[in-house]
Structures are given as C-alpha cells and as structure tokens.
Motif scaffolding. Structure first.
Motif, short mmCIF file in Angstrom:
data_model
loop_
_atom_site.label_atom_id
_atom_site.label_comp_id
_atom_site.label_asym_id
_atom_site.label_seq_id
_atom_site.Cartn_x
_atom_site.Cartn_y
_atom_site.Cartn_z
N SER A 16 -25.21 -98.31 -4.89
CA SER A 16 -26.61 -98.30 -5.35
C SER A 16 -26.75 -97.81 -6.79
CB SER A 16 -27.45 -97.40 -4.44
OG SER A 16 -27.18 -96.02 -4.67
N TYR B 165 -27.23 -108.88 -5.04
CA TYR B 165 -27.27 -108.27 -6.36
C TYR B 165 -27.63 -106.79 -6.27
CZ TYR B 165 -27.69 -113.17 -7.68
OH TYR B 165 -27.47 -114.51 -7.83
N ASN B 166 -28.08 -106.35 -5.08
CA ASN B 166 -28.52 -104.98 -4.94
C ASN B 166 -28.21 -104.45 -3.55
OD1 ASN B 166 -31.05 -105.22 -3.10
ND2 ASN B 166 -31.32 -106.82 -4.64
N TYR B 167 -28.11 -103.15 -3.47
CA TYR B 167 -27.71 -102.49 -2.23
C TYR B 167 -28.76 -102.65 -1.13
CZ TYR B 167 -31.03 -98.63 -2.42
OH TYR B 167 -32.19 -97.90 -2.38
N SER C 276 -27.13 -100.69 -9.13
CA SER C 276 -27.75 -101.80 -8.42
C SER C 276 -29.24 -101.81 -8.64
CB SER C 276 -27.44 -101.67 -6.92
OG SER C 276 -28.07 -102.67 -6.18
N THR C 277 -29.79 -103.00 -8.78
CA THR C 277 -31.23 -103.13 -8.86
C THR C 277 -31.83 -103.00 -7.47
OG1 THR C 277 -30.95 -105.51 -8.69
CG2 THR C 277 -31.20 -104.60 -10.89
N ASN D 113 -27.09 -104.48 -13.62
CA ASN D 113 -26.10 -104.72 -12.59
C ASN D 113 -25.10 -105.76 -13.06
OD1 ASN D 113 -24.85 -104.67 -10.03
ND2 ASN D 113 -25.98 -106.49 -9.43
#
Length: 760
Positions: free
Chosen positions: A473, A506-508, A476-477, A487
């Motif tokens: 995270s 692209y993100n957690y 991450s966005t 990211n």
C-alpha cells in the motif's frame, strides 16, 4: 545518417500510452532490482536489457549526444589544464555556431583560447564547425539544383579542409583534422580520400578515441569479407561508437565466420562480446568464452550485468506480478496468448529459470575476482544470484562480507535491498515478521516501489498479510486511481480468477477487494486495531491507518457478499457517522462520491418503476441503514406468526434485486459495476457472482413472497418479478402458466403499484 539514427532512437524508445483498455506489458511490468545505473556502463547504455526492440535500444538523443562527445570534451578539458569549466566546453561544442567564434565571446573556452593566443586551435575549431554544415543529412533537397550546389560546395570545402590538414604541424591537431577529413569524405562519398588519410594518420597509430572514431567511418569502405575484427574492436573500446557499430553492421555479422579471422584471444573475446547484445536468450556460454580469452574486459562485466537483468525479468516478473517476462524469445508480448497463461505455468517457468540462475552462479563462483575489471560487480552479482536461487543464508553471509568492504559503492544500497528480501524470504510460513532491521532498509528505500512491492509480496506469500499489504500500500494509489507518479507497479491476481474490470491491479485496495475473503481482511483490521501507539506512528502502516475506515467498509461489503448480514451490520456500525456523511452521497466528497451515491431506497423502488411501494418508514439510505433494515425485514418475514410475511419477503427481494448489476444499490456488493444481460461477466470470481449476475437469491425471496401470500394478484405480481429477474434467460414463465389472466396486464410496470396495494 545522424537524422536517421535519431529518428530510429526515438521510434524504438517510445513509451506505451495510457489509454482506454490499457493493459501493462513490457517495461511496465519488467522487474529490475539490479539497476545498471549503479555501475559506470554509459558506453553500453543502448544495450541495457529492456523490452524496447528485444532489449536492443538506444539512449535518448540528449544522452547519446553527451556520450558522443565525451572523449572529445575530456580531451579539450585536459588541453586547457582543467582551467576551463567542462560545461563551458560542452556548451561550445553542442550549442555555439560558427559565427559565435570571435574574441568577444562570453564562452569561457573561447576566452581561454583567445587569451592564450591559441590561433591554430581557433582555426581548427572554425573548420570543425564548418564541417557540421556538410553532414549528409543536409542533402536530399527536393530541388535538384540546390542539392547539386550543396555537393559542389561540400567537395570544394573538402579540398580546403585537406589543405589545412596537410599544413598543420601540431601532432594532436593534425589527428583531429584527419578525423574531420575522414568523416567529411565519408559523407561526400570520397572513399579514396578516406582510405589515404586513414592509412597515413591512423593505420599504425595510438588507438585513442580519434583512432576508433576514424576506424568506424573507414569500416564502411571495407569489403564485407566477414572479417569483423575492426567493428568488434570499435564496440569494445569506443564508448561513443559502440551503439553505432551494432546499429549499422550487426545485421550482416556472422560469429562463426568472423572467428576464422581472429588472430589472438583479445580478438576472439571482442567478437563474442560484439555478438552478445543481440542475444535475448541465455548467453552464459559466450560469457565463459570471453572470460577465458579476456577476463579483464569491461564488456564482459556489462554482459554479466545484462544476464542478471534477464534473470530478474524471467524470475521476478512472473513471481511477483503474475505477468509473463517482458521479453520472451520467439515473439513479442501478445495479450491474447498472455491471458491464457495460468499462474501455475508462470510459477513453473520461474522455477525453471532459477535453475539457469544456478548455472550462472556456478560460473561466477569459479572466476578469479582479481582478474576481472570490476570485482564489485561480480561479487554483488553473486549475492543477487544466491537470492535468485533461494540460498538465503549463504547470501546473507556474502552480504556481511560485502558490507565490511564496499560501503561506499553505489551498489551498496542494492545489496541492502537484497538483504531485506533474504531476511524475509528465509522465514517460515505463518511466522514471517517485518523486523526492525528490515524496516530501516525499507525506510531508506521507500521510494523504490518495486523493491517495496517485492518485499510485501514475500511477506504475503509467507502468511503475514498485514505487513505484506502494508508494504504494497505504501506506493499504491487508492481504488481505481491510476497515477504513474504514485505507483510504478502493476500486477495480477491468480490467473484462474477472472474479472473484466480487475484484470490488472494498480492499488492495494482493489487487490484486497478481489482476492481476499472477509476472514483475511478481518484479521488485518483486527491487527491494525491492536497496534501499539508506537506502531501506529510507524510509516509502514501509514496508508492502512489512513484508509482504515475504507477497509472496514470493504470488510462489511465482503460480509454482504458472503451472506453474513449480522457480521456486516456489526462492521458497518463500527464506522463513525461522519464516514457515511462523506461517502455514498451527492453532497460530500469522500472516496466514494456521487457515482456511488444511494439515490433511491432499494426496498421500495425497482428498475423502471419509480412509483411502486409507499415506504412505511423513511431514513437516510446508506450501507449501514440498508443492512439494518435488511436484517430487520428478514426477521419479520421469517416470523411464522405474522400475517404480512409476503410484504417483507417482497421488499427484501426488491433489495436483493437492487444489490445486483440491474439495481440501484449495487454499491452494497461492488465498488464498480457494469449492467449486462449476457454472459460477459458471469465467470467473475467474486464469491457472490452467481447472485450478482443471475439474481438467484432475489428469485428465492420473490418466490417466498408468492408462497406466503393469500392474494392471487400478489402471487401473480411475485411471479412476474421472478420472471423479471430472469427476463433474459430461458426460464419458463410461471405467470403465464398459473395466472394467464394477469399476464398481459403485468407486462407493463405501470400497474405494479396497483397490484402491490391490492395484495390483501
């Protein structure tokens, strides 16, 4: 020729554009922890392993220009006794024109020359600037007469330049003039002049940068007999011409034939080195031959580094991101074939490539570090290879020795990252922790998103979800925000699990949403709640703590998907009132804004029917209130002593209908949704996908309303709603079978309200 090269450079180095339907590939997903920038290999910049043109790329134009003049700039810098700022020499060389050469110039290099009366040098520089105007790229004018005039002018200047070369007495300046003559005669197509000047000035001369620059142009005149020793020599010894020697000559190069002309071990090594940058497959055999013939060779060190970068791509890219390596022998990346590759296949490939890493390690472990050009590279490569082959304890032992000897090396930071990965990867499943020693390394390198992500994945693979997700995270966005500045990692979940809108992470938050069940997220949240005051201030958990309320929202949503309504209710109740005020409405602006707003009550309004059921109670609609009433209404519906059970089953069914892709409250189960009436999304891997796409529970509760109703009209309406949920399937129409007298009337949603109100 220069314009052609620049154009090709720009074409090859163009980056993929982020657009609708974008799927990361190549350099977007390639893993590289062993960055070539840690070492001084600028002359081989064009051959850094990468996805552009099969790992055979040029530097940017500006960088290439810098390399192209490096030796010349240093030559002039030394000529001035290092009294002139080198940037002033670069500026003169790259920016000033012929008309800028005069005694009143502000350029410090020119000031030095005029002050010290270096008239012969100034004269040479005037000729050098004039030469720039006769580059072949100036030819090709559509007006034939103008082009012809240019050629005549160039040939006239050629004679003038040769005369200046002949008259010059200073040995160094004469060599510079000779190079200018050779280059100009190449562009003018005067091979005879090129050959004679080269033979006179360079054939038996010192092999400095001017020799190699001249040899490069002279090589175009050589008969292509297969003797590539000169070209390989240029590649090995001229930083400025290494890329060009490959760009213009490698297509005709045949190693086996070229070796028949080799006269000594150095030429053998040079030829193998020249052949290697074009090889995208395993190149260990070539490295072994080069080492046997010329161990102290900068190109050998670079090619080892390039082999390490290949292995990183082959091993780490699939292992950490679930993507195929950015470069695979035989074909470019194909999204259609890529999507068919399973996670298990990638794991097997990664394991196979670790066996090759062991082969490279066996070679590195046998060489004499005292014989190579850069022992630090070889020792750090050995550490990297030990990590690749899962030999963590041996790697840590080597790292300890490295730390004692090479703390001031650029690569030291990289070795520290490998240390953190080894310390993590050696831990057993279920007992892996993020030690203070590892945290120190992470904090120093937290801007390196791929390292932090890899470390997070190592913890995740070993059962420490909280710390693994916490690391993932950090760079991450949040949610579906895609920002290259925030990211640098894209990855996929298990490839057997599918989702049209979550193929790439692209993100957690999206990752947690799609991959993990409620029980795992509950553990993460419980552990966040149990953090000590000092741990809460730890940067590792900063993102998760910031987003904690959104994680609780996600947990409640997962419980809704899993039909654990009481758990969902407890979870949603733990959120502060301000959270609901800031999200899921059209007024406040939390992460979930008007796109996710609950603008209709799901119990009383169904698709296409705004005026349907008059609410018995009014309340602010959000996830909490909907869950509260869903639990409440189900309890009432299941009470066998009530006479209005059909009413509550019906509005519960309405709510479930609205919590599908057809409804107004899909936000109860998803964070984005696409309505569909075909099977495009049916195979998504969410646990409640069957209900969300085919509305099976919805149908069940409408059926329960039918079963508990005493009114024919209400039974008919309930059957109509059963049919409504299955409208685009081949389900039999029970309404037509049981109540044909109402079938035509109920074809219009305008009568639904009247039928509902007449249920008694």
């Amino acid at each position: 020729m220069k314009k052609l090269l620049v154009f090709t450079i720009l074409l090859l180095s163009s980056s993929p554009i982020l657009a609708c339907g974008y799927s990361p590939y190549g350099e977007d997903v390639r893993y590289c922890l062993f960055n070539p920038k840690y070492f001084n290999y600028n002359q081989y910049y064009g051959f850094y392993y990468n996805n552009f043109a099969w790992g055979y790329d040029s530097a940017s134009d500006s960088f290439q220009d810098k390399i192209a003049h490096e030796s010349n700039i240093l030559d002039w810098y030394n000529f001035t006794g290092k009294k002139v700022d080198i940037d002033q020499i670069i500026y003169f060389n790259n920016e000033l024109k012929l008309t800028d050469i005069h005694s009143g110039s502000d350029n410090e290099f020119l000031k030095f020359l005029y002050k010290n009366k270096k008239s012969n040098v100034i004269k040479y520089l005037i000729y050098a600037k004039k030469c720039e105007g006769f580059n072949i790229s100036n030819y090709g004018n559509s007006w034939e007469r103008a082009e012809e005039d240019q050629k005549v002018s160039a040939l006239k200047f050629e004679k003038e330049l040769v005369a200046a070369y002949t008259k010059e007495k200073d040995k160094n300046l004469k060599r510079k003039y000779a190079f200018q003559c050779i280059r100009l005669s190449f562009y003018n197509g005067n091979e005879g002049l090129m050959r004679s000047v080269f033979a006179n000035e360079f054939l038996n001369s010192t092999k400095d940068y001017l020799y190699y620059w001249s040899l490069y142009f002279h090589s175009f005149t050589t008969e292509q007999t297969g003797n590539y020793n000169d070209i390989a020599d240029i590649f090995a010894n001229s930083p400025e011409k290494a890329f060009a020697s490959q760009f213009y000559f490698s297509s005709k190069f045949n190693l086996e034939k070229a070796l028949t002309f080799a006269k000594n071990p150095t030429q053998v090594a040079n030829l193998y080195a020249y052949a290697s940058p074009r090889i995208i497959a395993k190149n260990l055999d070539n490295l072994k031959v080069i080492y046997q013939n010329k161990p102290k060779f900068k190109a050998l060190d670079f090619l080892l580094l390039r082999e390490i970068n290949k292995l990183e791509d082959w091993i780490y890219t699939p292992f950490y991101t679930n993507y195929s390596p950015s470069i695979e022998e035989g074909s470019y990346y194909s999204e259609s074939t890529e999507s068919k590759i399973t996670t298990e296949t990638l794991r097997q490939r990664s394991a196979t490539d670790r066996l090759y890493a062991q082969e490279v390690l066996d070679f590195v472990s046998t060489i004499d570090f005292k014989k190579v050009d850069n022992p630090v590279l070889w020792k750090s490569s050995e550490i990297q290879l030990l990590f690749m082959t899962n030999q963590y304890e041996v790697a840590l032992s080597k790292i300890s020795d490295f730390e004692n000897k090479y703390k001031n090396e650029k690569v030291f930071a990289e070795i520290q990252k490998i240390k953190a990965l080894c310390l993590t990867a050696k831990q057993v499943f279920g007992k892996a922790i993020l030690t203070d020693e590892i945290k120190v390394i992470v904090e120093k390198n937290k801007s390196d998103s791929r390292f932090v992500f890899a470390l997070g994945r190592e913890l995740e693979f070993r059962g420490n979800l909280r710390d693994g997700i916490a690391l993932i995270s950090l760079n991450s966005t949040f949610y579906h925000e895609i920002s290259s500045s925030a990211n640098d990692v894209e990855w996929r979940g298990n490839r057997l699990n599918t989702s049209s809108n979550l193929d790439v992470f692209y993100n957690y938050y999206d990752y947690l949403d799609f991959v993990y069940p409620a029980r795992d997220l509950q553990i993460i949240i419980n552990q966040l709640n149990a953090l000590s005051p000092s741990e809460k201030d730890d940067f590792i958990y900063s993102t998760l703590i910031r987003d904690k309320n959104y994680l609780i929202d996600l947990l409640g949503t997962k419980y809704i998907r899993e039909e654990k309504l009481n758990m969902a209710l407890v979870t949603f109740k733990s959120l502060p009132e301000t959270y609901w005020q800031q999200n899921y409405n059209a007024w406040e602006r939390g992460k979930f804004d008007e796109y996710h707003s609950f603008d209709k009550n799901p119990f009383y309004v169904i698709p296409y029917t705004d005026n349907f059921i008059k609410p018995k109670e009014t309340y602010f609609v959000n996830k909490l209130s909907i869950t509260e009433h869903l639990v409440k209404y189900l309890k009432l519906a299941n009470d066998v002593n009530r006479t209005d059970r059909d009413y509550y089953y019906f509005i519960v069914a309405n709510c479930y209908l609205n919590m599908t892709d057809m409804g107004n409250s899909w936000m109860m189960r998803r964070f984005s949704s696409y309505s569909t009436y075909d099977d495009t999304y049916v195979n998504e891997s969410y646990i409640d996908n069957l209900e969300y796409r085919t509305r099976s529970i919805t149908k069940l509760y409408y059926q329960m309303a039918y079963n508990t109703s005493k009114s024919d009209k209400f039974k008919a309406l309930s059957l109509r709603m059963v049919n409504f949920t299955q409208e685009y399937t081949n389900t039999p129409n029970q309404l037509k079978i049981e109540y044909p007298q109402y079938s035509e009337e109920l074809s219009s949603c305008l009568v639904f309200e009247d039928f509902f109100n007449s249920r008694k």
